[in-house]
Design a protein around this motif. Structure first.
Motif, PDB file in Angstrom:
ATOM      1  N   ASP A  85      42.034  47.135  32.658  1.00 17.14           N
ATOM      2  CA  ASP A  85      43.360  47.651  32.307  1.00 17.14           C
ATOM      3  C   ASP A  85      44.385  46.935  33.167  1.00 17.14           C
ATOM      4  OD1 ASP A  85      45.658  49.054  31.687  1.00 17.14           O
ATOM      5  OD2 ASP A  85      44.660  51.008  31.642  1.00 17.14           O
ATOM      6  N   VAL A 110      48.918  49.060  35.009  1.00 19.13           N
ATOM      7  CA  VAL A 110      48.779  50.359  35.672  1.00 19.13           C
ATOM      8  C   VAL A 110      49.818  50.463  36.792  1.00 19.13           C
ATOM      9  CG1 VAL A 110      47.240  51.882  36.965  1.00 19.13           C
ATOM     10  CG2 VAL A 110      46.307  50.406  35.162  1.00 19.13           C
ATOM     11  N   ALA A 150      40.369  55.856  36.674  1.00 19.28           N
ATOM     12  CA  ALA A 150      39.926  54.635  35.990  1.00 19.28           C
ATOM     13  C   ALA A 150      38.408  54.646  35.819  1.00 19.28           C
ATOM     14  CB  ALA A 150      40.369  53.405  36.785  1.00 19.28           C
ATOM     15  N   ILE A 181      41.510  47.461  37.491  1.00 21.85           N
ATOM     16  CA  ILE A 181      42.910  47.695  37.157  1.00 21.85           C
ATOM     17  C   ILE A 181      43.752  46.595  37.776  1.00 21.85           C
ATOM     18  CG2 ILE A 181      42.617  50.212  36.990  1.00 21.85           C
ATOM     19  CD1 ILE A 181      44.194  50.389  39.694  1.00 21.85           C
ATOM     20  N   LEU A 186      45.502  56.566  31.908  1.00 22.76           N
ATOM     21  CA  LEU A 186      44.544  55.597  32.448  1.00 22.76           C
ATOM     22  C   LEU A 186      43.096  56.010  32.175  1.00 22.76           C
ATOM     23  CD1 LEU A 186      43.747  53.158  34.203  1.00 22.76           C
ATOM     24  CD2 LEU A 186      44.223  54.555  36.233  1.00 22.76           C
TER      25      LEU A 186
END
Length: 460
Positions: free
Chosen positions: A64, A67, A87, A95, A340
């Motif tokens: 991801d 964030v 997460a 992240i 998230l």
């Protein structure tokens, strides 16, 4: 197998190998994927315990790359400990932290070093970092590249926080000259102020009032600026959180003309629609805004056609008071959505209805996001030599999002009470079992990911 322990092999009837799902065993050595073998060939060769996950799907961990952790400085909003636990619970193994809304923002080498210090010993998953471009910090960009930032983000409109001012065309030209030849990437919050007329006496508790204040043309005009810069300077550019489908033609034209341009959208633009947002429900506010259902379907079509490259959370939490739930004032509330932990089931719940396969999930949520931040040589795919970052999940199982199961620091999210398809069972980061069925490794096992200089950066 205890949480926090090293996993030497994972067996499943459903491992995503390339574009195919098949029975396999992933053999792990020194935190890396050593080899992927057809199931049945390996039991006698391995002297260690195999983690057998049965019929659960094994895929590359989610990367991801959007964030907002907000540490240091705004740890009442979030922080590395809570963000990375959330997460891990969502199958996210990497992240990439945005340069705001931490105080100080990641806009100087010194500020970046301060953030690295704050994050040390708090991360349950691996963490990389974006720097920021603001007026006057152009001489900080190359030192930050050398120190390992993944790239930079800028705003073409007020960012929402005064310590991260937006840039002018002059600032952008200066920054582009610094970034040219470095291999780095510049991310754009692509909205621009435009002259507009708003209806007098519109009710700020009605979502339509907020939506009218951020029309599609703000994204169109900003993206026109981005495409022109990208073509002129040939610096990698990336549009974050595209909400409007209307600028997609501009993006496609620029790419055909040779612009090194990528674009992301978010889970909320693909899952939610303006028509279904109740009055006063400010937990749905974000910028750019969630638009109508027709626009949402156009985003899905663009995703399927390859016109949108990746999907991210844009996890942007705050304390509940900043959402102004007492007044329900959309214009006054903080804009940002917390998600998230839920990206994988949010995406899968909608994508499966539209013909997307598991290989598409891995490409859009792991492989392409890793590539954006120059992590694709170690993250984002099940490939021998890559980090053994795995999400183990059940794509058929449903679950309802309840407050007690949310690991973000602040639990307010538009997804409370929503039933999603897809449950994360376990998360493995570099061969270490960091999450399983609601529990975490005793200690944070994530590390900082400092991006090495690209080959064409030797002159820096």
């Amino acid at each position: 197998m205890e949480l926090g322990s090293v996993v030497c092999a994972v067996r499943s009837n459903r491992v995503l190998v390339g574009d195919n799902v098949c029975p396999a065993v992933i053999v792990i050595k020194d935190g890396k994927i050593h080899e992927i073998l057809p199931d049945g060939d390996v039991t006698e060769e391995l002297s260690c315990e195999i983690l057998d996950v049965g019929n659960n799907v094994v895929m590359p961990g989610i990367v991801d790359c959007h964030v907002h952790v907000n540490e240091p400085g705004r740890t009442s909003w979030e922080g590395f400990w809570t963000a990375t636990r959330a997460a891990a619970a969502g199958g996210v193994t990497t992240i990439v932290d945005m340069p705001l809304n931490s105080i100080p923002p990641t806009t100087t080498l010194s500020n970046f070093q301060e953030k690295l210090k704050e994050a040390t010993g708090k991360c349950f998953v691996d963490t990389a970092f974006w720097g920021g471009v603001i007026p006057g910090n152009q001489l900080e960009l190359r030192p930050m590249i050398q120190a390992g930032v993944a790239g930079f983000k800028c705003f073409l409109i007020h960012s929402g926080v005064d310590e991260f001012p937006h840039v002018t065309d002059c600032d952008l030209h200066t920054a582009m000259r610094q970034l040219k030849g470095t291999g780095s990437v510049l991310l754009f919050h692509a909205e621009k102020e435009v002259q507009q007329t708003t209806e007098e006496n519109s009710n700020p508790a009605h979502y339509s009032t907020f939506l009218q204040s951020r029309p599609d043309v703000m994204e169109i005009e900003a993206i026109r600026t981005v495409t022109e810069l990208c073509l002129e300077f040939q610096v990698r550019c990336h549009i974050v959180h595209l909400s409007s489908a209307k600028p997609l033609n501009l993006i496609q034209e620029a790419r055909r003309a040779g612009a090194p341009l990528t674009v992301e959208t978010t889970h909320h633009y693909l899952s939610l629609s303006a028509e279904n947002i109740p009055a006063g429900a400010t937990q749905f506010k974000c910028c750019p805004p969630i638009r109508g259902s027709t626009n949402r379907e156009e985003l899905w079509s663009a995703l399927k056609a390859g016109q949108i490259d990746m999907v991210v959370s844009d996890h942007s939490p705050c304390t509940p008071d900043l959402k102004k739930l007492d007044t329900g004032d959309f214009l006054d509330a903080w804009g940002g959505i917390s998600s998230l932990q839920f990206g994988l089931p949010l995406f899968w719940s909608e994508a499966r209805k539209r013909g997307f396969q598991l290989c598409d999930v891995a490409k859009l949520l792991s492989q392409n996001t890793a590539q954006l931040c120059s992590l694709d040589k170690q993250k984002g795919s099940l490939t021998p030599g890559h980090d053994a970052d795995l999400v183990i999940w059940d794509p058929e199982r449903e679950h309802e999002i309840k407050e007690e199961s949310i690991h973000h620091k602040n639990k307010l999210t538009p997804y409370l009470g929503v039933t999603l398809q897809g449950v994360v069972c376990a998360t493995i980061v570099r061969g270490q079992l960091v999450y399983r069925e609601g529990s975490f490794s005793p200690e944070p096992l994530g590390k900082h990911l400092l991006i090495p200089l690209r080959t064409n950066q030797a002159h820096l």
